[in-house]
Design a protein around this motif. Structure first.
Motif: not given
Length: 298
Positions: A257-259, A261-271
């Motif tokens: 669950a703590r990971k 937020s880190v994994k959502l950085i790339f979809p948020v930034f690129f999509l």
């Protein structure tokens, strides 16, 4: 040539859909049937028989001590002809991808050498794809075994505290778990049958660890062997181990669950972020371009 390429793509998609439908819609076999599948010698379908004949041509498929056989057992395929079927799948997959890449090279109108290179690359990719699939099935089965351990430990504790022996407790636990966790139920049933055959408990538990390949199962077998060696009561030890497994599973869930937020950085930034910029700055940019064009025209 376009007709050949479309026919090949259609055939590949058709086989993939049929294979996926057979895999996801097949009925799970009962525990006793799955444990005694080697002795029953059930009649396989024509597709599997063909794959076994193709795989038996390869020298590695006839090696009884091949390391892939242990991986197949860890994935749940312990039939004696599973290795031949697996290598048959690898051969068919390599041939199919080689033909598809060859057709792709011909469609791109490359020379003969480049088309052969395309075909070799496709054969290599097709030969490696079943390995990735087997690795995924191993990981999924180990995850299901790890998820079933706390419930199995609770049932073992109840059976042992009721006065049953460890062998009878394993059998009762296997019966209770056969509908909810069939993988662990199958392993416990097979372990019980091996103990009834007169084999030593240490050898049987060592084979259980080898079949599953799961570290949590290894910890459980070490606990059972230590209790058998030192004569300690298994009930409190198994209860504490069940608490540990639940705590460990909770910690793993919190870590994942703590990971997130880190994994959502790339979809948020690129999509998502480009879409937000387009919606917020798009109208202003259009008005700016319209005003500049009017100024330029004036």
């Amino acid at each position: 040539m376009e007709i050949l390429l479309l026919s090949g793509c259609f055939l590949f998609v058709l086989l993939a859909v049929l294979g996926g439908g057979y895999w996801f819609l097949r009925e799970p076999a009962p525990v006793a049937e799955s444990v005694l599948r080697v002795d029953l010698n059930q009649d396989d379908g024509p597709i599997r028989q063909t794959l076994e004949k193709i795989g038996s041509i390869l020298p590695a498929a006839n090696d009884l001590a091949h390391p892939v056989r242990r991986r197949l057992i860890a994935a749940g395929y312990r039939e004696p002809d599973a290795l031949q079927a697996y290598f048959g799948i690898k051969a068919v997959s390599a041939l199919l991808f080689a033909m598809l890449f060859l057709l792709l090279g011909v469609e791109l109108e490359v020379d003969l050498l480049a088309a052969l290179v395309f075909s070799l690359c496709g054969a290599g990719i097709g030969y490696l794809i079943p390995d990735r699939g087997l690795q995924s099935m191993e990981a999924n089965r180990r995850g299901r075994l790890r998820q079933a351990l706390p419930a199995a430990l609770d049932l073992l504790v109840l059976s042992l505290e009721a006065g049953q022996a460890l062998d009878s407790a394993m059998l009762e636990t296997s019966r209770e778990l056969r509908h909810v966790y069939p993988e662990l139920s199958e392993e416990l049933s097979l372990t019980h049958l091996e103990m009834r055959a007169g084999q030593s408990r240490s050898d049987v538990l060592a084979r259980l660890v080898m079949r599953t390949g799961e570290p949590e199962v290894k910890k459980l077998t070490n606990l059972l062997l230590d209790g058998d060696r030192f004569g300690a009561s298994l009930g409190p030890a198994l209860r504490n181990h069940a608490k540990y497994t639940r705590l460990r599973r909770r910690q793993v869930a919190q870590e994942q669950a703590r990971k997130t937020s880190v994994k959502l950085i790339f979809p948020v930034f690129f999509l998502i972020f480009p879409c937000v910029l387009l919606v917020t700055l798009g109208p202003a940019l259009l008005r700016l371009l319209q005003g500049m064009s009017q100024l330029a025209g004036g």
